[in-house]
Design an enzyme around this catalytic site. Structure first.
Site, PDB file in Angstrom:
ATOM      1  CG  ASP A 282      -2.052   0.969   1.134  1.00  0.00           C
ATOM      2  OD1 ASP A 282      -2.184   1.611   0.074  1.00  0.00           O
ATOM      3  OD2 ASP A 282      -2.803   1.091   2.115  1.00  0.00           O
ATOM      4  CE  LYS A 284      -3.577   4.977   0.914  1.00  0.00           C
ATOM      5  NZ  LYS A 284      -3.157   3.831   1.755  1.00  0.00           N
ATOM      6  CG  ASP A 287       6.329  12.899  -7.252  1.00  0.00           C
ATOM      7  OD1 ASP A 287       6.289  13.745  -8.174  1.00  0.00           O
ATOM      8  OD2 ASP A 287       6.907  13.099  -6.170  1.00  0.00           O
TER       9      ASP A 287
END
Length: 453
Positions: A282, A284, A287
């Site tokens: 996880d 996430k 960018d």
């Protein structure tokens, strides 16, 4: 269905003149004259469409049965532009599902697909199914007509003819939409994801990891993902070994671990293989593409080397997905877009949710689904992961909102529930995981009981 007769048109590729004749007959049946593209339904439709493309000087596109894990990873090969009109080519039609799946992919790419020419209509409901979906079906010949020709020339006897005629009369409904709730997408009616079984969705998804995950869930009868947010490698590996037999996914946050090493991930991979579950980091990612590619493949965690799935935010746009995919190269990897979060006051607006869906639809070669708190997509290709699940509905002191396993699956449309502290901090994690597993999978079975099983 057990049919008294089977037609194998694949072998026409071994008879060039016959293949050319079939292609010409199908081209002559086209209802329009302004097609800018032609597309054959895999597999036999492809060589027929190739001959048509060559003889009639009409560009061709190919829709793959599944996406490659390397190269361009495109689902559709060929050069095309939005709003171009494409003629579908298929050899034999039964229910029409293969034609529909191909049309759906092309329409999502912005092409206009209204007509499909098929060589043989087996008269088992396919034409009416597709007509109801807005696709005009034009057969060169029907099964009844073909049997009459074969009987006339002594190639079948009267008994065979009669049995086929009786079969057609009693098996003319293979509806692909009327037995479940439908929605409308790009002008095409589609069966909602929630009403389809995991088994049926194996054939509709584009991603090999999605197919693998569906098979794991069916084989182990579990749609439980455990979030192992722990501080040490020993805790992580112990949980993985204990809970492995009862989960389809193990979700990690390796940046929480004080003693992380790549040896930990090697042991984790071995446990995933032993107990048949996938690894889900996880992370996430959120960018620009170049940065996430380096974060994914490098750094201390080298996530791409061990995690089958990772999470990513859609905020940066398509670059975040394309960056992750470029780092994955030929490895079987995928990402889950964070469409909604389970915390109070999350800033995921409906516009953001819609944007996530569009990104996923344009990157099915890498996106397997969404983290969500509601049924954000009815598309059967995508898997919905719902976090914030506990046996007792509540809210913690940091704003985490919880929902029960049954509500997550039946009311919020979750395919997979994600459970963390409710299991990892339980007095008996294994027994608790079994309870979550049973409740969630039972809710899934109840959900699809009235749909297309």
């Amino acid at each position: 269905m057990q049919s008294p007769v089977y037609f194998d048109l694949r072998i026409i590729i071994s008879f060039p003149k016959l293949l050319e004749t079939v292609a010409q007959l199908m081209w002559e049946k086209r209802p329009g004259t302004d097609y800018q593209l032609v597309c054959g339904v895999a597999y036999t439709g492809i060589p027929i469409a190739t001959v048509i493309s060559n003889k009639q000087n009409v560009p061709m596109v190919i829709r793959r049965k599944e996406t490659k894990g390397y190269g361009t990873k495109k689902m559709v090969e060929g050069i095309y532009e939005k709003n171009q009109e494409c003629l579908m080519i298929e050899d034999v039609i039964v229910s029409g599902s293969s034609v529909y799946e191909t049309v759906e992919t092309l329409v999502e790419l912005g092409l206009e697909v209204k007509d499909a020419v098929v060589f043989l209509d087996r008269e088992q409901g396919g034409a009416s199914n597709l007509t109801a979906l807005g696709i005009n079906i034009i057969p060169v010949i029907t099964l009844t007509e073909l049997m009459e020709i074969l009987l006339k020339h002594g190639r079948v006897n009267q008994d065979t003819y009669n049995s086929v005629k009786e079969f057609v009369a009693s098996h003319n409904d293979t509806s692909i939409v009327t037995k479940a709730k439908t929605s409308c997408k790009n002008g095409i009616k589609v069966t909602d994801r929630k009403d389809q079984t995991f088994e049926s969705r194996i054939s509709t998804t584009n991603h090999p990891l999605s197919r693998r995950l569906f098979k794991i869930m069916l084989r182990k009868k579990t749609n439980l993902c455990v979030a192992a947010d722990v501080a040490t490698s020993q805790q992580l590996l112990s949980l993985a070994d204990q809970l492995g037999p009862h989960i389809c996914l193990l979700k990690t946050h390796v940046d929480l671990m004080s003693d992380f090493t790549l040896d930990t991930t090697q042991e984790l991979k071995e446990l995933a293989e032993k107990h048949n579950f996938l690894l889900f980091e996880d992370r996430k990612f959120g960018d620009i593409g170049n940065t996430v590619a380096k974060q994914y493949s490098g750094g201390a965690h080298k996530v791409v080397e061990w995690a089958h799935l990772v999470t990513a935010h859609a905020l940066p746009g398509p670059g975040v997905i394309e960056g992750l995919a470029s780092a994955a190269q030929d490895q079987e990897r995928g990402c889950v877009l964070v469409s909604q979060m389970s915390s109070v006051g999350a800033l995921t607006s409906q516009e953001y949710v819609n944007g996530c869906s569009r990104l996923a639809e344009n990157h099915t070669y890498f996106v397997v689904g969404f983290v969500s708190q509601s049924s954000v997509s009815g598309d059967s290709r995508f898997i919905l992961f719902t976090p914030g699940v506990q046996l007792d509905k509540s809210v913690d002191n940091l704003g985490q909102q919880y929902v029960t396993p049954r509500a997550a699956v039946l009311e919020r449309g979750a395919d997979i529930i994600i459970v963390g502290r409710g299991i990892t901090q339980a007095s008996d994690p294994v027994a608790t995981a079994i309870t979550y597993k049973q409740q969630a999978f039972s809710a899934y079975e109840e959900r699809v009981a009235g749909g297309t099983s």
